[in-house]
Design a protein around this motif. Structure first.
Motif, short mmCIF file in Angstrom:
data_model
loop_
_atom_site.label_atom_id
_atom_site.label_comp_id
_atom_site.label_asym_id
_atom_site.label_seq_id
_atom_site.Cartn_x
_atom_site.Cartn_y
_atom_site.Cartn_z
N PHE A 30 60.30 77.57 -36.87
CA PHE A 30 61.25 77.95 -35.82
C PHE A 30 60.52 78.19 -34.50
O PHE A 30 60.92 77.67 -33.45
CB PHE A 30 62.00 79.21 -36.27
N ILE A 31 59.46 79.00 -34.56
CA ILE A 31 58.71 79.31 -33.33
C ILE A 31 58.06 78.05 -32.76
O ILE A 31 58.05 77.84 -31.54
CB ILE A 31 57.66 80.39 -33.62
N TRP A 32 57.55 77.20 -33.65
CA TRP A 32 56.98 75.91 -33.20
C TRP A 32 58.03 75.09 -32.46
O TRP A 32 57.77 74.53 -31.41
CB TRP A 32 56.46 75.15 -34.41
N GLU A 33 59.24 75.04 -33.02
CA GLU A 33 60.32 74.28 -32.40
C GLU A 33 60.61 74.79 -31.00
O GLU A 33 60.75 74.00 -30.05
CB GLU A 33 61.58 74.37 -33.27
N VAL A 34 60.72 76.10 -30.82
CA VAL A 34 61.04 76.66 -29.52
C VAL A 34 59.94 76.35 -28.51
O VAL A 34 60.20 75.84 -27.41
CB VAL A 34 61.27 78.18 -29.60
N VAL A 35 58.70 76.66 -28.88
CA VAL A 35 57.58 76.50 -27.94
C VAL A 35 57.37 75.04 -27.56
O VAL A 35 57.31 74.69 -26.37
CB VAL A 35 56.28 77.09 -28.55
N VAL A 36 57.26 74.17 -28.56
CA VAL A 36 56.95 72.77 -28.29
C VAL A 36 58.14 72.05 -27.66
O VAL A 36 57.98 71.17 -26.80
CB VAL A 36 56.47 72.06 -29.57
N ASN A 37 59.36 72.40 -28.07
CA ASN A 37 60.56 71.82 -27.46
C ASN A 37 60.59 72.10 -25.96
O ASN A 37 60.85 71.19 -25.14
CB ASN A 37 61.80 72.39 -28.14
N ILE A 38 60.32 73.35 -25.57
CA ILE A 38 60.35 73.71 -24.16
C ILE A 38 59.22 73.01 -23.41
O ILE A 38 59.42 72.49 -22.29
CB ILE A 38 60.23 75.25 -23.99
N LYS A 39 58.04 72.95 -24.01
CA LYS A 39 56.90 72.31 -23.35
C LYS A 39 57.11 70.80 -23.20
O LYS A 39 56.72 70.20 -22.19
CB LYS A 39 55.61 72.57 -24.15
N ALA A 40 57.74 70.18 -24.20
CA ALA A 40 57.98 68.74 -24.15
C ALA A 40 59.26 68.39 -23.40
O ALA A 40 59.52 67.23 -23.11
CB ALA A 40 58.06 68.17 -25.57
N HIS A 41 60.09 69.42 -23.10
CA HIS A 41 61.38 69.24 -22.41
C HIS A 41 62.35 68.37 -23.21
O HIS A 41 63.09 67.55 -22.65
CB HIS A 41 61.17 68.62 -21.02
N VAL A 42 62.34 68.57 -24.53
CA VAL A 42 63.22 67.79 -25.41
C VAL A 42 64.68 68.10 -25.12
O VAL A 42 65.51 67.18 -25.00
CB VAL A 42 62.89 68.06 -26.90
N ASN A 43 65.03 69.37 -25.02
CA ASN A 43 66.42 69.74 -24.74
C ASN A 43 66.89 69.21 -23.40
O ASN A 43 68.03 68.75 -23.26
CB ASN A 43 66.58 71.27 -24.77
N LEU A 44 66.02 69.27 -22.41
CA LEU A 44 66.38 68.77 -21.08
C LEU A 44 66.63 67.27 -21.13
O LEU A 44 67.59 66.76 -20.51
CB LEU A 44 65.27 69.10 -20.09
N ALA A 45 65.80 66.55 -21.87
CA ALA A 45 65.98 65.10 -22.02
C ALA A 45 67.30 64.80 -22.75
O ALA A 45 68.00 63.83 -22.41
CB ALA A 45 64.81 64.50 -22.78
N MET A 46 67.66 65.63 -23.73
CA MET A 46 68.92 65.45 -24.44
C MET A 46 70.11 65.64 -23.50
O MET A 46 71.09 64.89 -23.57
CB MET A 46 69.01 66.44 -25.60
N ILE A 47 70.00 66.62 -22.62
CA ILE A 47 71.10 66.87 -21.67
C ILE A 47 71.29 65.67 -20.75
O ILE A 47 72.42 65.22 -20.50
CB ILE A 47 70.81 68.15 -20.86
N TYR A 48 70.19 65.12 -20.23
CA TYR A 48 70.28 63.93 -19.38
C TYR A 48 70.84 62.74 -20.16
O TYR A 48 71.60 61.93 -19.62
CB TYR A 48 68.91 63.59 -18.79
N SER A 49 70.48 62.64 -21.44
CA SER A 49 70.99 61.55 -22.28
C SER A 49 72.49 61.67 -22.47
O SER A 49 73.22 60.68 -22.43
CB SER A 49 70.29 61.55 -23.64
N PHE A 50 72.98 62.90 -22.69
CA PHE A 50 74.42 63.13 -22.83
C PHE A 50 75.17 62.73 -21.56
O PHE A 50 76.33 62.29 -21.63
CB PHE A 50 74.70 64.61 -23.13
N GLN A 51 74.50 62.86 -20.43
CA GLN A 51 75.12 62.51 -19.15
C GLN A 51 74.99 61.02 -18.83
O GLN A 51 75.49 60.56 -17.80
CB GLN A 51 74.48 63.33 -18.02
N GLY A 52 74.30 60.29 -19.72
CA GLY A 52 74.11 58.86 -19.50
C GLY A 52 72.96 58.53 -18.57
O GLY A 52 72.77 57.37 -18.20
N ASN A 53 72.17 59.53 -18.21
CA ASN A 53 71.05 59.33 -17.28
C ASN A 53 69.77 59.13 -18.10
O ASN A 53 68.91 60.01 -18.18
CB ASN A 53 70.93 60.56 -16.36
#
Length: 262
Positions: free
Chosen positions: A58-81
């Protein structure tokens, strides 16, 4: 109340009652457990009561996700960008993220299959387990709880449903991280602005990268507390049945299947 204790004299036990919670094994669908690991690494292992491994993932997911900007990339993907999604991803962190993410899914599935086999053996052996724990730091005991109440409290604040059924380790971990997610995402600040009719300000203040953690967190808390409550109730009924049979049922009592009593 019985005096059974899990002292490792038996080969397998189905449950253990301690001050910090109830730990039990029962049949699970490995695909559902794997799905929760895919939704958020660590959740699948926490469902299986594999707490240290679950917390680490869980902690690995939070730290590495934020550092890699995975969630941010998902948001842009949802927007078609898609081009912007590729732009924000940090491949130095992403290449570490993917293997651990796949491991969490695979290992939770494998562990579920193994624990299902162990449960079948433990259920066949049917060794007694403790149902009451009392100590200086608290008390825990088996009893029946309402699964819908677990869902309701989990939807108010994730972790409260697990507190309701005395799963202390999971409850404290979930509550701690929901506070972090609320704070970093400014979600409660946005809700306050919405109540004041300031819709634009509410949208601006949100941090979507942290906000995207909350749906999985809420969903897991509600689902896991509901399932754990149902299984806890089954455990209570089985332990109570054993106690009544051993202490009150006549040794010569038999139920003859298919025959009517005259």
């Amino acid at each position: 109340m019985n005096n059974y204790t899990n002292d490792n004299t038996a080969r397998r036990y189905k449950a253990d009652i301690s001050i910090f919670g109830t730990t039990q094994i029962h049949l699970r669908n490995p695909f559902i457990v794997a799905w929760w690991s895919a939704a958020f690494p660590g959740f699948g292992h926490m469902m299986l009561c594999k707490y240290p491994r679950g917390y680490a993932l869980f902690i690995w997911e939070v730290v590495v996700n934020i550092k890699a900007h995975v969630n941010l990339a998902m948001i842009y993907s949802f927007q078609g960008n898609i081009s912007m999604a590729k732009e924000v991803l940090d491949t130095r962190w992403l290449l570490m993220y993917i293997p651990v993410y796949l491991f969490a899914i695979w290992d939770s599935y494998r562990t579920t299959v193994d624990l299902n086999k162990i449960f079948i053996l433990a259920d066949h052996e049917d060794h007694p387990f403790n149902s009451f724990s009392l100590g200086p730091t608290g008390i825990n005991y088996l009893d029946k709880r309402n699964p819908l109440a677990s869902i309701m409290w989990s939807l108010f604040i994730p972790g409260l449903g697990h507190l309701y059924i005395h799963r202390i380790m999971t409850a404290l971990f979930i509550i701690l991280w929901v506070v972090v997610f609320f704070y970093q995402s400014h979600a409660l600040e946005a809700v306050s602005l919405l109540f004041l009719g300031k819709i634009k300000e509410a949208s601006v203040v949100l941090n979507p990268e942290w906000l995207l953690f909350l749906p999985s967190h809420y969903g897991f808390a509600a689902f896991a507390s509901y399932v754990d409550t149902i299984e806890n109730n089954k455990l209570y009924e089985k332990e109570q049945r054993r106690y009544l049979m051993e202490n009150y049922q006549d040794t010569g009592f038999q139920i003859l299947k298919g025959q009517k009593v005259k």
